[in-house]
Design an enzyme around this catalytic site. Structure first.
Site, short mmCIF file in Angstrom:
data_model
loop_
_atom_site.label_atom_id
_atom_site.label_comp_id
_atom_site.label_asym_id
_atom_site.label_seq_id
_atom_site.Cartn_x
_atom_site.Cartn_y
_atom_site.Cartn_z
N ARG A 57 -0.47 -8.54 13.65
CA ARG A 57 -1.01 -7.61 12.64
C ARG A 57 -1.87 -8.35 11.62
O ARG A 57 -2.91 -7.85 11.21
CB ARG A 57 0.15 -6.87 11.94
CG ARG A 57 0.76 -5.81 12.84
CD ARG A 57 2.15 -5.40 12.40
NE ARG A 57 2.19 -4.78 11.10
CZ ARG A 57 3.30 -4.61 10.38
NH1 ARG A 57 4.46 -5.03 10.86
NH2 ARG A 57 3.26 -4.01 9.22
N ARG A 109 11.38 -1.13 10.58
CA ARG A 109 10.31 -0.64 11.46
C ARG A 109 10.24 -1.51 12.71
O ARG A 109 10.46 -2.70 12.64
CB ARG A 109 8.97 -0.67 10.71
CG ARG A 109 8.57 0.68 10.18
CD ARG A 109 7.44 0.62 9.22
NE ARG A 109 6.25 -0.06 9.72
CZ ARG A 109 5.12 -0.18 9.01
NH1 ARG A 109 5.04 0.36 7.80
NH2 ARG A 109 4.08 -0.80 9.49
N ARG A 142 -9.77 1.05 8.58
CA ARG A 142 -9.20 -0.22 9.02
C ARG A 142 -10.26 -1.14 9.62
O ARG A 142 -9.97 -2.24 10.00
CB ARG A 142 -8.19 0.14 10.10
CG ARG A 142 -7.07 -0.79 10.30
CD ARG A 142 -5.93 -0.43 9.42
NE ARG A 142 -4.73 -1.07 9.86
CZ ARG A 142 -3.54 -0.68 9.44
NH1 ARG A 142 -3.42 0.32 8.62
NH2 ARG A 142 -2.48 -1.33 9.82
N LYS A 198 0.84 -1.22 0.00
CA LYS A 198 0.00 0.00 0.00
C LYS A 198 0.87 1.26 0.00
O LYS A 198 0.65 2.18 -0.79
CB LYS A 198 -0.94 0.02 1.23
CG LYS A 198 -1.87 -1.18 1.33
CD LYS A 198 -2.78 -1.08 2.55
CE LYS A 198 -2.06 -1.08 3.88
NZ LYS A 198 -1.32 -2.31 4.20
N ARG A 247 11.78 -5.48 4.65
CA ARG A 247 11.55 -4.06 4.35
C ARG A 247 12.58 -3.16 5.04
O ARG A 247 12.96 -3.38 6.19
CB ARG A 247 10.15 -3.65 4.82
CG ARG A 247 9.92 -2.14 4.73
CD ARG A 247 8.50 -1.72 4.90
NE ARG A 247 7.85 -2.36 6.03
CZ ARG A 247 6.52 -2.46 6.15
NH1 ARG A 247 5.73 -1.97 5.22
NH2 ARG A 247 6.00 -3.04 7.20
P1 AP5 Z 1 4.86 -1.58 1.75
O1 AP5 Z 1 4.49 -0.73 0.60
O2 AP5 Z 1 5.64 -0.96 2.85
O3 AP5 Z 1 3.56 -2.35 2.30
P2 AP5 Z 1 2.32 -1.79 3.15
O4 AP5 Z 1 1.09 -2.44 2.60
O5 AP5 Z 1 2.34 -0.32 3.23
O6 AP5 Z 1 2.63 -2.46 4.54
P3 AP5 Z 1 2.53 -1.85 6.04
O7 AP5 Z 1 3.26 -2.82 6.90
O8 AP5 Z 1 2.95 -0.42 6.08
O9 AP5 Z 1 1.00 -1.96 6.27
P4 AP5 Z 1 0.28 -1.84 7.62
O10 AP5 Z 1 -1.13 -1.72 7.19
O11 AP5 Z 1 0.60 -2.96 8.55
O12 AP5 Z 1 0.97 -0.60 8.33
P5 AP5 Z 1 0.50 0.88 8.67
O13 AP5 Z 1 1.69 1.74 8.59
O14 AP5 Z 1 -0.71 1.24 7.91
O15 AP5 Z 1 5.68 -2.84 1.14
C1 AP5 Z 1 6.20 -3.84 1.98
C2 AP5 Z 1 7.55 -4.32 1.42
O16 AP5 Z 1 7.35 -4.96 0.17
C3 AP5 Z 1 8.58 -3.20 1.17
O17 AP5 Z 1 9.84 -3.68 1.52
C4 AP5 Z 1 8.48 -2.94 -0.34
O18 AP5 Z 1 9.70 -2.47 -0.88
C5 AP5 Z 1 8.14 -4.34 -0.85
N1 AP5 Z 1 7.29 -4.32 -2.06
C6 AP5 Z 1 6.22 -3.51 -2.31
N2 AP5 Z 1 5.64 -3.84 -3.48
C7 AP5 Z 1 6.36 -4.88 -3.99
C8 AP5 Z 1 6.25 -5.67 -5.18
N3 AP5 Z 1 5.29 -5.47 -6.08
N4 AP5 Z 1 7.15 -6.66 -5.37
C9 AP5 Z 1 8.14 -6.90 -4.45
N5 AP5 Z 1 8.29 -6.18 -3.31
C10 AP5 Z 1 7.41 -5.19 -3.08
O19 AP5 Z 1 0.04 0.75 10.20
C11 AP5 Z 1 0.99 0.51 11.20
C12 AP5 Z 1 0.29 0.52 12.57
O20 AP5 Z 1 -0.29 1.83 12.81
C13 AP5 Z 1 -0.89 -0.45 12.72
O21 AP5 Z 1 -0.46 -1.75 13.08
C14 AP5 Z 1 -1.70 0.24 13.82
O22 AP5 Z 1 -1.11 0.04 15.08
C15 AP5 Z 1 -1.56 1.73 13.48
N6 AP5 Z 1 -2.61 2.21 12.55
C16 AP5 Z 1 -2.42 2.69 11.31
N7 AP5 Z 1 -3.58 3.03 10.73
C17 AP5 Z 1 -4.56 2.75 11.65
C18 AP5 Z 1 -5.97 2.86 11.63
N8 AP5 Z 1 -6.63 3.32 10.56
N9 AP5 Z 1 -6.65 2.47 12.75
C19 AP5 Z 1 -6.01 2.02 13.84
N10 AP5 Z 1 -4.66 1.87 13.92
C20 AP5 Z 1 -3.94 2.23 12.82
MG MG Z 2 2.58 1.09 4.75
#
Ligand code: AP5
Ligand code: MG
Length: 223
Positions: A178, A167, A95, A20, A134
């Site tokens: 997660r 991270r 979410r 994402k 990552r």
């Molecule tokens: P990346 O693009 O970083 O993936 P992502 O989907 O963004 O993964 P996240 O771990 O950031 O998602 P998340 O939903 O757990 O975290 P968030 O920050 O929202 O890609 C991942 C890896 O793959 C990278 O190394 C990249 O280079 C590689 N890659 C990408 N595309 C590729 C491809 N096509 N081929 C090969 N490799 C590829 O949330 C974190 C925390 O914040 C949550 O756990 C929660 O505690 C809190 N939080 C955030 N939002 C909320 C909410 N709305 N409500 C409540 N709590 C929340």
């Molecule tokens: Mg992300």
């Protein structure tokens, strides 16, 4: 297919590690629309050691969700800024169903159109490989992978030269939590948005550029 005009509203859906953030940054530059990431916003508060950051840091490290009120407020205030009137891309929000309902209220109060929901679909075994390899830049937010998307110089951000880091929540144990939170709380959003006829599914196993092409086409054209 019919060409659509701005504003473009997009919600990126997908499990942790599905890509994402990677796609949101590219699409945000492509369409010149703000990338609204609740995860990035919370991590920035943690880095600043603000009151909010101190309050949520343990929740993020444990892989649980922070309260709806908190993220609803972050998104409402960001979307109300003038640059979001021409479009926005939401990453990590909503979410759960309560947040999706709140987003509907926020968008209608701002008179923004109903967004497209783009789901990046990826099998769980691949999610783990993506997350555990990552590398993130704490300064500019760029995202790399040790193998799949390696920086030109080992452990250095291509964009700003800052040392890359892992991270805190990218551990095998936290990823299990997660993923389980995702299955319970977030996956039901797929049927929620499917019912409105605005769900677009993209194969996340493709190359980054190919996924971008799929998303771009989906956003530029109504089906
Ligand atoms: P990346 O693009 O970083 O993936 P992502 O989907 O963004 O993964 P996240 O771990 O950031 O998602 P998340 O939903 O757990 O975290 P968030 O920050 O929202 O890609 C991942 C890896 O793959 C990278 O190394 C990249 O280079 C590689 N890659 C990408 N595309 C590729 C491809 N096509 N081929 C090969 N490799 C590829 O949330 C974190 C925390 O914040 C949550 O756990 C929660 O505690 C809190 N939080 C955030 N939002 C909320 C909410 N709305 N409500 C409540 N709590 C929340
Ligand atoms: Mg992300």
């Amino acid at each position: 297919m019919k060409k659509i005009v701005q504003p473009i509203g997009c919600i990126l859906l997908g499990a942790p590690g599905s890509g994402k953030g990677t796609q949101a940054k590219i699409i945000s530059n492509l369409f010149r629309i703000p990338h609204v990431s609740t995860g990035d916003a919370l991590r920035s508060e943690i880095a600043k050691k603000s009151q909010l950051g101190l309050k949520v840091s343990k929740v993020l490290a444990a892989g649980e969700l922070v309260s709806d009120e908190l993220v609803d407020a972050i998104v409402a205030s960001r979307l109300a800024q003038s640059d979001a009137a021409s479009g926005y891309i939401l990453d990590g929000y909503p979410r759960n169903i309560a947040q999706a309902n709140e987003l509907g209220r926020i968008l209608s109060s701002l008179n923004y159109p109903v967004p497209a929901a783009v789901y990046i679909e990826l099998p769980e075994n691949e999610l783990l490989r993506r997350i555990l390899g990552r590398l993130s830049c704490s300064k500019c937010g760029s995202i790399f992978h040790q193998v799949f998307n390696a920086p030109k110089t080992s452990m250095i951000c291509d964009n700003c030269g800052t040392a890359l880091m892992q991270r805190k929540d990218d551990t095998e144990q936290t990823v299990k939590t997660r993923l389980s939170v995702y299955r319970q709380e977030t996956a039901p959003l797929l049927s929620f948005y499917k019912q409105s006829g605005r769900l677009i599914t993209v194969n996340g196993l493709q190359a980054i550029s190919e996924i971008t092409r799929n998303i771009e086409t989906a956003l530029r054209f109504e089906r």
